[in-house]
Motif scaffolding. Structure first.
Motif, PDB file in Angstrom:
ATOM      1  N   ASP A 136       0.824  -1.235  -0.069  1.00 47.57           N
ATOM      2  CA  ASP A 136      -0.002   0.048  -0.123  1.00 47.57           C
ATOM      3  C   ASP A 136       0.946   1.286  -0.123  1.00 47.57           C
ATOM      4  N   GLY A 137       1.900   1.302  -0.839  1.00 47.99           N
ATOM      5  CA  GLY A 137       2.817   2.713  -0.917  1.00 47.99           C
ATOM      6  C   GLY A 137       4.320   1.997  -0.871  1.00 47.99           C
ATOM      7  N   LEU A 138       5.153   2.964  -0.854  1.00 46.49           N
ATOM      8  CA  LEU A 138       6.611   2.685  -0.812  1.00 46.49           C
ATOM      9  C   LEU A 138       6.931   2.686   0.753  1.00 46.49           C
ATOM     10  N   ARG A 139       8.037   2.573   0.953  1.00 48.46           N
ATOM     11  CA  ARG A 139       8.312   2.070   2.418  1.00 48.46           C
ATOM     12  C   ARG A 139       7.726   2.806   3.478  1.00 48.46           C
ATOM     13  N   GLU A 140       7.890   4.009   3.512  1.00 48.22           N
ATOM     14  CA  GLU A 140       7.243   4.961   4.684  1.00 48.22           C
ATOM     15  C   GLU A 140       5.672   4.896   4.567  1.00 48.22           C
ATOM     16  N   LYS A 141       5.186   4.871   3.604  1.00 45.18           N
ATOM     17  CA  LYS A 141       3.659   4.863   3.279  1.00 45.18           C
ATOM     18  C   LYS A 141       3.058   3.664   3.914  1.00 45.18           C
ATOM     19  N   HIS A 142       3.617   2.354   3.298  1.00 44.49           N
ATOM     20  CA  HIS A 142       3.165   1.159   3.429  1.00 44.49           C
ATOM     21  C   HIS A 142       3.166   0.708   4.933  1.00 44.49           C
ATOM     22  N   ASP A 143       4.420   1.147   5.517  1.00 45.59           N
ATOM     23  CA  ASP A 143       4.555   0.577   6.844  1.00 45.59           C
ATOM     24  C   ASP A 143       3.911   1.517   7.831  1.00 45.59           C
ATOM     25  N   GLN A 144       3.519   2.593   7.512  1.00 43.18           N
ATOM     26  CA  GLN A 144       2.432   3.522   8.090  1.00 43.18           C
ATOM     27  C   GLN A 144       0.889   2.981   8.263  1.00 43.18           C
ATOM     28  N   ALA A 145       0.625   2.282   6.947  1.00 45.02           N
ATOM     29  CA  ALA A 145      -0.587   1.816   6.708  1.00 45.02           C
ATOM     30  C   ALA A 145      -0.865   0.548   7.595  1.00 45.02           C
ATOM     31  N   VAL A 146       0.293  -0.375   7.655  1.00 42.65           N
ATOM     32  CA  VAL A 146       0.334  -1.457   8.559  1.00 42.65           C
ATOM     33  C   VAL A 146       0.419  -1.540   9.886  1.00 42.65           C
ATOM     34  N   ALA A 147       1.126  -0.037  10.175  1.00 39.28           N
ATOM     35  CA  ALA A 147       1.511   0.267  11.702  1.00 39.28           C
ATOM     36  C   ALA A 147       2.489  -0.440  12.217  1.00 39.28           C
ATOM     37  N   LYS A 148       3.540  -0.819  11.431  1.00 40.39           N
ATOM     38  CA  LYS A 148       4.704  -1.690  11.833  1.00 40.39           C
ATOM     39  C   LYS A 148       6.000  -1.107  10.930  1.00 40.39           C
ATOM     40  N   ASP A 149       6.779  -0.720  11.445  1.00 41.62           N
ATOM     41  CA  ASP A 149       8.157  -0.503  10.722  1.00 41.62           C
ATOM     42  C   ASP A 149       8.980  -1.704  10.087  1.00 41.62           C
ATOM     43  N   GLY A 150       9.433  -1.737   8.927  1.00 40.17           N
ATOM     44  CA  GLY A 150      10.060  -2.956   8.390  1.00 40.17           C
ATOM     45  C   GLY A 150       9.249  -3.698   7.722  1.00 40.17           C
ATOM     46  N   VAL A 151       7.872  -3.788   7.833  1.00 37.51           N
ATOM     47  CA  VAL A 151       6.963  -4.598   6.791  1.00 37.51           C
ATOM     48  C   VAL A 151       7.574  -4.413   5.157  1.00 37.51           C
ATOM     49  N   PHE A 152       7.791  -3.303   4.873  1.00 38.90           N
ATOM     50  CA  PHE A 152       7.482  -3.048   3.525  1.00 38.90           C
ATOM     51  C   PHE A 152       8.953  -4.026   2.823  1.00 38.90           C
ATOM     52  N   ASP A 153       9.976  -3.720   3.606  1.00 36.17           N
ATOM     53  CA  ASP A 153      11.243  -4.451   3.141  1.00 36.17           C
ATOM     54  C   ASP A 153      10.875  -6.001   3.261  1.00 36.17           C
TER      55      ASP A 153
END
Length: 334
Positions: A132-149
């Motif tokens: 749901d977006g690139l790193r910062e936006k996706h991790d914000q959407a899922v409420a957890k850092d590192g999930v995008f990577d």
């Protein structure tokens, strides 16, 4: 680009059979949620708000397969919750593939590396990873850092192992045409996923965050701008041309809520995945006991701003099948 050829043939054959039989309402795709539990707490989803006793439950292999056979859909989306938390999800996939269904597992991909060895590449199987977006936006959407990577690494792993990988991206009023272009370029050109699915943020009533959803005019303006400059043609979008026309305001359709029914531990959800007005225990009851005429834009205020693919892609597919011009367009573009 539209559906892969083998899936297009499956769905097209299914539609022709229903027309010959003069069936008014039928499932094109069925969404099966074999659990509600999840390892993330996304702001746009309310599945984990179910009571604790429900979150602990898991649907049996037999129950999941029976639901798919009952409705007769040629394509199955296994969702949740996080389906990879189900200890027998691989067996559900195996049984559905035996029945010649096209199966997709919708996942956040965090657990995918741990479970990938349980599955085998198959032309009728694909992973659908939520991005749901690139790193910062996706991790914000899922409420957890590192999930995008983690998701990106899992996609690369699955692709290297020979699997088809699709992505699903939901866009909200926090997005701009530029953020949409950036993530779709990344998925298409860098990750080289097989198909990309998109949808405007829908007013899912159980979502814990309710101020991010798009209105109709916002959606049309957002996608019209994002699709400009030939972008729409270069991305491997997993949609019909008419649905993409609909997103950017070139066409308008009525919702077809019965075409993608949702089955979970609670039963068949009325009337659709996004609105829980009740549950029935059989697919026949879903079709006959749901007052379909009461739903849709201008009929129920909860539907007024919805432009989600689960309601409007089926309408677009039916419109394509009903028009020689649009059918030829689909062949040429796909």
């Amino acid at each position: 680009m539209g559906l892969p050829l083998n899936l297009a043939v499956k769905i097209g054959t299914h539609l022709v059979k229903q027309k010959i039989k003069r069936v008014d309402k039928f499932a094109m795709i069925v969404e099966v949620e074999p659990l509600f539990a999840c390892n993330l707490k996304c702001g746009g989803c309310g599945k984990i708000q179910q009571p604790h006793d429900v979150l602990r439950k898991r649907m049996s292999v037999e129950q999941a397969v029976a639901a798919v056979e009952e409705c007769g859909a040629p394509m199955v989306s296994l969702a949740g919750g996080e389906p990879l938390m189900h200890k027998q999800i691989d067996l559900i996939v195996e049984e559905l593939l035996k029945r010649k269904k096209f199966v997709i597992i919708c996942t956040n991909a965090v657990l995918l590396p741990k479970h990938l060895h349980k599955f085998k590449p198959n032309k009728n199987f694909a992973w659908m990873v939520h991005i749901d977006g690139l790193r910062e936006k996706h991790d914000q959407a899922v409420a957890k850092d590192g999930v995008f990577d983690e998701a990106v690494a899992a996609i690369r792993m699955a692709k290297a192992a020979g699997f088809q990988v699709y992505t699903n991206s939901t866009f909200f009023n926090t997005d701009s045409p530029e953020t949409i272009v950036d993530v779709l370029d990344f998925l298409n050109d860098d990750l080289k996923v097989d198909r990309i699915q998109i949808s405007p943020g829908y007013a899912y009533e159980k979502a814990p965050v309710q101020n991010r959803f798009l209105g109709v005019e916002q959606t049309r303006a957002l996608f019209k701008s994002a699709f400009s400059g030939g972008n729409r043609k270069k991305w491997r979008l997993n949609h019909s041309a008419l649905f993409l026309d609909f997103l950017e305001g070139k066409r308008d359709f009525e919702c077809t809520p019965w075409a993608i029914p949702s089955y979970s531990l609670l039963g068949w959800q009325q009337p659709c995945y996004l609105m829980g007005d009740g549950y029935v225990q059989s697919y026949k009851e879903l079709l006959t006991d749901t007052e379909w005429e009461n739903y849709g834009r201008g009929k129920d205020p909860r539907c007024d701003n919805c432009m989600a693919h689960c309601g409007y892609e089926p309408t677009a597919v039916l419109a394509t099948m009903g028009s020689l011009k649009e059918s030829l367009r689909a062949v040429v573009s796909g």
